[in-house]
Design an enzyme around this catalytic site. Structure first.
Site, PDB file in Angstrom:
ATOM      1  N   ASP A 173       0.813  -1.220   0.000  1.00  0.00           N
ATOM      2  CA  ASP A 173       0.000   0.000   0.000  1.00  0.00           C
ATOM      3  C   ASP A 173       0.845   1.269   0.000  1.00  0.00           C
ATOM      4  OD1 ASP A 173       0.911  -0.348   2.539  1.00  0.00           O
ATOM      5  OD2 ASP A 173      -1.046  -0.646   3.443  1.00  0.00           O
ATOM      6  N   HIS A 222     -15.273  -0.103 -14.416  1.00  0.00           N
ATOM      7  CA  HIS A 222     -15.871   0.140 -13.104  1.00  0.00           C
ATOM      8  C   HIS A 222     -16.773  -1.002 -12.664  1.00  0.00           C
ATOM      9  CE1 HIS A 222     -17.503   2.319  -9.707  1.00  0.00           C
ATOM     10  NE2 HIS A 222     -18.730   2.107 -10.159  1.00  0.00           N
ATOM     11  N   CYS A 252      10.036  -0.759 -19.969  1.00  0.00           N
ATOM     12  CA  CYS A 252      10.983   0.301 -19.616  1.00  0.00           C
ATOM     13  C   CYS A 252      11.009   1.352 -20.729  1.00  0.00           C
ATOM     14  CB  CYS A 252      12.374  -0.293 -19.405  1.00  0.00           C
ATOM     15  SG  CYS A 252      13.653   0.953 -19.111  1.00  0.00           S
ATOM     16  N   CYS A 261      15.065   1.153 -22.201  1.00  0.00           N
ATOM     17  CA  CYS A 261      15.568  -0.034 -22.912  1.00  0.00           C
ATOM     18  C   CYS A 261      14.455  -0.865 -23.527  1.00  0.00           C
ATOM     19  CB  CYS A 261      16.417  -0.889 -21.989  1.00  0.00           C
ATOM     20  SG  CYS A 261      15.460  -1.750 -20.706  1.00  0.00           S
ATOM     21  N   GLY A 277      -0.436  -7.476  12.264  1.00  0.00           N
ATOM     22  CA  GLY A 277      -1.119  -7.968  11.082  1.00  0.00           C
ATOM     23  C   GLY A 277      -0.312  -8.922  10.233  1.00  0.00           C
ATOM     24  N   ASN A 300      -2.614  -9.746  15.886  1.00  0.00           N
ATOM     25  CA  ASN A 300      -2.979 -10.508  14.696  1.00  0.00           C
ATOM     26  C   ASN A 300      -4.274 -11.272  14.946  1.00  0.00           C
ATOM     27  OD1 ASN A 300      -2.490 -11.218  12.024  1.00  0.00           O
ATOM     28  ND2 ASN A 300      -1.324 -13.041  12.547  1.00  0.00           N
ATOM     29  N   GLU A 357      -4.680 -14.339  13.859  1.00  0.00           N
ATOM     30  CA  GLU A 357      -4.309 -15.743  14.009  1.00  0.00           C
ATOM     31  C   GLU A 357      -3.441 -15.925  15.249  1.00  0.00           C
ATOM     32  OE1 GLU A 357      -2.345 -17.001  10.483  1.00  0.00           O
ATOM     33  OE2 GLU A 357      -3.987 -16.424   9.146  1.00  0.00           O
TER      34      GLU A 357
END
Length: 308
Positions: free
Chosen positions: A155, A172, A194, A197, A236, A262, A264
């Protein structure tokens, strides 16, 4: 036929007094317990969170006295912002296991499929907004300027163009995550290349089995060499993916106590002994977006609910 006689007014009063007395005694007992600990009632964990009081108090006390804090962020931190995780319910995209897609071998085999996958995740990240945990951690970094964060998430982006190339535009109303709907047949020549290149580009992601960039590792090692570590926050993530997982061991060697947040429960049988939680560590189970603001509030203040 036997009948149960109704209690008279004096009996009702006695029963009511008895019930209220038991409740009052319980309240007074809990309040006295808090007073002995010198814990203000308005700074206790939120009642809707399943946080043990003893763990909360000991963690907050250590947090307040900590200066050098290392934080390791995983996908669970951003799940509440709408970004799917690699494990749990969000661990599959279409019919593919996300962990199997996040490899150099998968890209070599089908670069178009990989670009569709990461374009979808990138689109979700660019459409998301920070949740309360993000805001709380940002405030913690302001209050504790010697904090270093290691982010395993996708993110963060330096390129905010969406789509990154026209051929990867997501309509959408197109459910790109649904395997019943076919992916658009994008030829490799229309994938990102790129500009200098003209070679085929790959997503700027550290995949499973790859090392983090040398500059990133050097920055972390330099910080770890800068002195003792008071606290490490593992948020997390299962913290089983290397090389990020090794930093738990490194922080512990530097003197840190570990706090894991977390959904878990960590299984000490399945992890390296150096990563196992110890008696002096903490584990808080639940959604990081809900728990992190609550356990940090005595240092960073109350973080408002951004959804309201």
């Amino acid at each position: 036929m036997s009948t149960a006689s109704m209690p008279d007014r004096s009996q009702k009063a006695a029963l009511s007094h008895n019930k209220s007395s038991k409740f009052a005694m319980q309240v007074q007992k809990q309040y006295a317990k808090q007073q002995r600990r010198k814990t203000p009632r308005d700074t206790l964990p939120s009642p809707n969170l399943d946080i043990p009081l003893d763990d909360y108090i000991s963690f907050v006390s250590h947090l307040k006295s900590s200066n050098r804090i290392l934080a390791l962020f995983g996908a669970g931190l951003s799940a509440a912002s709408g970004i799917p995780t690699f494990r749990g319910p969000g661990g599959f995209w279409r019919e593919y296991d996300c962990t199997q897609l996040a490899t150099p071998e998968a890209f070599d085999k089908d670069p178009t499929l990989l670009w569709h996958f990461y374009n979808y995740r990138r689109h979700a990240a660019l459409s998301a907004t920070p949740n309360r945990a993000h805001h709380a951690l940002a405030k913690l970094a302001e209050k504790k300027p010697q904090t270093l964060a290691i982010n395993q998430n996708i993110d963060e982006s330096d390129n905010f163009n969406d789509p990154i190339v026209p051929s990867l535009a997501i309509p959408h109303d197109w459910p790109i995550s649904d395997a019943k709907f076919p992916l658009s047949p994008v030829p490799p020549s229309s994938l990102p290349h790129c500009p200098q290149c003209h070679a085929l580009l790959r997503p700027d992601i550290v995949w499973f089995g790859e090392q983090t960039p040398q500059a990133v590792r050097a920055r972390i090692h330099e910080w770890l060499d800068g002195g003792p570590v008071d606290l490490m926050l593992v948020i997390g993530t299962s913290a089983t993916v290397w090389p990020a997982a090794i930093y738990i061991h490194a922080a512990r060697i530097a003197g840190a106590r570990i706090a894991v947040f977390n959904t878990e429960v960590p299984d000490n049988e399945d992890v390296d002994p150096s990563q196992r939680l110890r008696e002096q560590d903490w584990f808080f189970r639940g959604d990081a977006a809900a728990i992190i603001p609550d356990v940090l509030k005595e240092v960073v203040g109350v973080v408002p609910d951004t959804k309201r």
